[in-house]
Design a protein around this motif. Sequence first.
Motif, PDB file in Angstrom:
ATOM      1  N   TYR A  22       6.349 -16.869   1.996  1.00  0.00           N
ATOM      2  CA  TYR A  22       6.038 -16.186   3.255  1.00  0.00           C
ATOM      3  C   TYR A  22       7.300 -15.551   3.852  1.00  0.00           C
ATOM      4  N   ALA A  23       8.412 -16.280   3.825  1.00  0.00           N
ATOM      5  CA  ALA A  23       9.673 -15.745   4.359  1.00  0.00           C
ATOM      6  C   ALA A  23      10.125 -14.533   3.548  1.00  0.00           C
ATOM      7  N   ALA A  24       9.947 -14.574   2.230  1.00  0.00           N
ATOM      8  CA  ALA A  24      10.326 -13.449   1.383  1.00  0.00           C
ATOM      9  C   ALA A  24       9.468 -12.223   1.698  1.00  0.00           C
ATOM     10  N   ILE A  25       8.163 -12.432   1.873  1.00  0.00           N
ATOM     11  CA  ILE A  25       7.260 -11.319   2.205  1.00  0.00           C
ATOM     12  C   ILE A  25       7.640 -10.728   3.556  1.00  0.00           C
ATOM     13  N   LYS A  26       7.903 -11.584   4.519  1.00  0.00           N
ATOM     14  CA  LYS A  26       8.262 -11.109   5.868  1.00  0.00           C
ATOM     15  C   LYS A  26       9.572 -10.322   5.835  1.00  0.00           C
ATOM     16  N   ASP A  27      10.575 -10.838   5.130  1.00  0.00           N
ATOM     17  CA  ASP A  27      11.873 -10.164   5.033  1.00  0.00           C
ATOM     18  C   ASP A  27      11.725  -8.795   4.364  1.00  0.00           C
ATOM     19  N   ALA A  28      11.086  -8.763   3.210  1.00  0.00           N
ATOM     20  CA  ALA A  28      10.928  -7.500   2.485  1.00  0.00           C
ATOM     21  C   ALA A  28      10.101  -6.501   3.298  1.00  0.00           C
ATOM     22  N   THR A  29       9.047  -6.971   3.928  1.00  0.00           N
ATOM     23  CA  THR A  29       8.182  -6.090   4.713  1.00  0.00           C
ATOM     24  C   THR A  29       8.927  -5.502   5.906  1.00  0.00           C
ATOM     25  N   ASN A  30       9.673  -6.321   6.624  1.00  0.00           N
ATOM     26  CA  ASN A  30      10.409  -5.827   7.795  1.00  0.00           C
ATOM     27  C   ASN A  30      11.446  -4.785   7.403  1.00  0.00           C
ATOM     28  N   ARG A  31      12.133  -4.986   6.278  1.00  0.00           N
ATOM     29  CA  ARG A  31      13.112  -3.997   5.843  1.00  0.00           C
ATOM     30  C   ARG A  31      12.436  -2.711   5.365  1.00  0.00           C
ATOM     31  N   ALA A  32      11.304  -2.825   4.682  1.00  0.00           N
ATOM     32  CA  ALA A  32      10.572  -1.625   4.259  1.00  0.00           C
ATOM     33  C   ALA A  32      10.006  -0.881   5.470  1.00  0.00           C
ATOM     34  N   MET A  33       9.514  -1.624   6.462  1.00  0.00           N
ATOM     35  CA  MET A  33       8.968  -0.999   7.686  1.00  0.00           C
ATOM     36  C   MET A  33      10.041  -0.208   8.419  1.00  0.00           C
ATOM     37  N   ALA A  34      11.266  -0.714   8.439  1.00  0.00           N
ATOM     38  CA  ALA A  34      12.353  -0.021   9.134  1.00  0.00           C
ATOM     39  C   ALA A  34      12.579   1.358   8.514  1.00  0.00           C
ATOM     40  N   GLY A  35      12.431   1.463   7.208  1.00  0.00           N
ATOM     41  CA  GLY A  35      12.624   2.749   6.542  1.00  0.00           C
ATOM     42  C   GLY A  35      11.471   3.708   6.719  1.00  0.00           C
ATOM     43  N   SER A  36      10.309   3.188   7.083  1.00  0.00           N
ATOM     44  CA  SER A  36       9.127   4.051   7.226  1.00  0.00           C
ATOM     45  C   SER A  36       8.739   4.269   8.680  1.00  0.00           C
ATOM     46  N   TRP A  37       9.548   3.830   9.618  1.00  0.00           N
ATOM     47  CA  TRP A  37       9.249   3.929  11.046  1.00  0.00           C
ATOM     48  C   TRP A  37       7.943   3.239  11.387  1.00  0.00           C
ATOM     49  N   GLY A  38       7.480   2.346  10.558  1.00  0.00           N
ATOM     50  CA  GLY A  38       6.249   1.615  10.854  1.00  0.00           C
ATOM     51  C   GLY A  38       4.974   2.343  10.466  1.00  0.00           C
ATOM     52  N   ALA A  39       5.089   3.568   9.944  1.00  0.00           N
ATOM     53  CA  ALA A  39       3.904   4.328   9.556  1.00  0.00           C
ATOM     54  C   ALA A  39       3.471   3.878   8.163  1.00  0.00           C
ATOM     55  N   VAL A  40       2.393   3.121   8.089  1.00  0.00           N
ATOM     56  CA  VAL A  40       1.954   2.563   6.816  1.00  0.00           C
ATOM     57  C   VAL A  40       0.448   2.785   6.662  1.00  0.00           C
ATOM     58  N   ASP A  41       0.060   3.391   5.534  1.00  0.00           N
ATOM     59  CA  ASP A  41      -1.351   3.604   5.233  1.00  0.00           C
ATOM     60  C   ASP A  41      -1.830   2.719   4.076  1.00  0.00           C
ATOM     61  N   PHE A  42      -0.902   2.265   3.223  1.00  0.00           N
ATOM     62  CA  PHE A  42      -1.255   1.363   2.119  1.00  0.00           C
ATOM     63  C   PHE A  42      -0.003   0.591   1.708  1.00  0.00           C
ATOM     64  N   ALA A  43      -0.206  -0.492   0.974  1.00  0.00           N
ATOM     65  CA  ALA A  43       0.921  -1.322   0.542  1.00  0.00           C
ATOM     66  C   ALA A  43       0.692  -1.845  -0.868  1.00  0.00           C
ATOM     67  N   LEU A  44       1.792  -2.041  -1.577  1.00  0.00           N
ATOM     68  CA  LEU A  44       1.793  -2.690  -2.880  1.00  0.00           C
ATOM     69  C   LEU A  44       2.735  -3.887  -2.770  1.00  0.00           C
ATOM     70  N   ILE A  45       2.349  -5.013  -3.346  1.00  0.00           N
ATOM     71  CA  ILE A  45       3.218  -6.184  -3.340  1.00  0.00           C
ATOM     72  C   ILE A  45       3.290  -6.746  -4.754  1.00  0.00           C
ATOM     73  N   PHE A  46       4.501  -7.000  -5.196  1.00  0.00           N
ATOM     74  CA  PHE A  46       4.754  -7.576  -6.504  1.00  0.00           C
ATOM     75  C   PHE A  46       5.433  -8.927  -6.280  1.00  0.00           C
ATOM     76  N   VAL A  47       4.840  -9.971  -6.811  1.00  0.00           N
ATOM     77  CA  VAL A  47       5.309 -11.334  -6.591  1.00  0.00           C
ATOM     78  C   VAL A  47       5.714 -11.926  -7.940  1.00  0.00           C
ATOM     79  N   ALA A  48       6.969 -12.368  -8.040  1.00  0.00           N
ATOM     80  CA  ALA A  48       7.458 -12.917  -9.301  1.00  0.00           C
ATOM     81  C   ALA A  48       7.814 -14.389  -9.168  1.00  0.00           C
ATOM     82  N   ASN A  49       7.079 -15.206  -9.908  1.00  0.00           N
ATOM     83  CA  ASN A  49       7.442 -16.602 -10.166  1.00  0.00           C
ATOM     84  C   ASN A  49       7.405 -17.541  -8.968  1.00  0.00           C
ATOM     85  N   TYR A  50       6.515 -17.311  -8.042  1.00  0.00           N
ATOM     86  CA  TYR A  50       6.265 -18.279  -6.977  1.00  0.00           C
ATOM     87  C   TYR A  50       5.081 -19.127  -7.424  1.00  0.00           C
TER      88      TYR A  50
END
Length: 188
Positions: free
Chosen positions: A60-88
Motif C-alpha cells: 500500500y505504501a509503495a502504491i501511494k508513493d508511486a501514485t503521488n509522484r506520478a500525479m505530480a507530473g500529471s497535475w492530477g489529470a487522470v483518465d486511466f491507470a496501469l499498475i504493475f506489481v512485482a513480487n509482493y
Amino acid sequence: MNETSLLDLPDELLKLIVAGSTGQGVASLSCCSKRLRAVAKHLQGSPIMCSAMSTDHDLYAAIKDATNRAMAGSWGAVDFALIFVANYGLPKKYTDPGDASHAVDMLRQVLGKDIPIVGCACSGIMGIGPDSQPLEVDPAMSQRRRKQSGKGAAAPLRGVTVLLGKVPPGCSVRAFASAEVRVCVSCP
C-alpha cells in the motif's frame, strides 16, 4: 459571509482544480472564461502519461508513493491507470499469482477516482525511482549479481510501477472485458 468565486483563486490552485477533472471536464471548463481557457491550454501542454516506481516493502505504501509522484507530473489529470506489481505476496483469498486485483483496489482507493485501471502482477518491472533515475526489479538478475560478486548488495526484489494517463478532449476511455485487453482508448 464572504463568497469567493472560482476565478478569485490563484492560478496555481486553479490549475490543480481544473487538472483534477477528466479530459472532458477540462474541455467543458475551458468554455467558461478566457482565464479558464488559458489554464486548460497550459494543462494540455503537460504530459499525457506520467509514471513512477516505488520499492517500499509495504504494498500500500509503495502504491501511494508511486501514485503521488506520478500525479505530480500529471497535475492530477487522470483518465486511466496501469499498475504493475512485482513480487509482493498475495492476500490469502487470492490463488492466482497473476491476479493483481488487490493492487487495483488499493490504487483506486489512493486515487479517489473511479477510472479504468489495468493491473498486472509480474516478476520484474522497470520504472522511474524516487530520485528520478531509472530503476529495475529483476529477481533473476539480482540473484546472479549476488552470486558473481559474493556480496549481499543487489537490486530491489519487489516494486510497484504506476502509470497514469489522460486523454485529449473529445476522446474517451472505456473499459471492456476481454481475456487479453481490459482498457480501450478511443478517439472519434
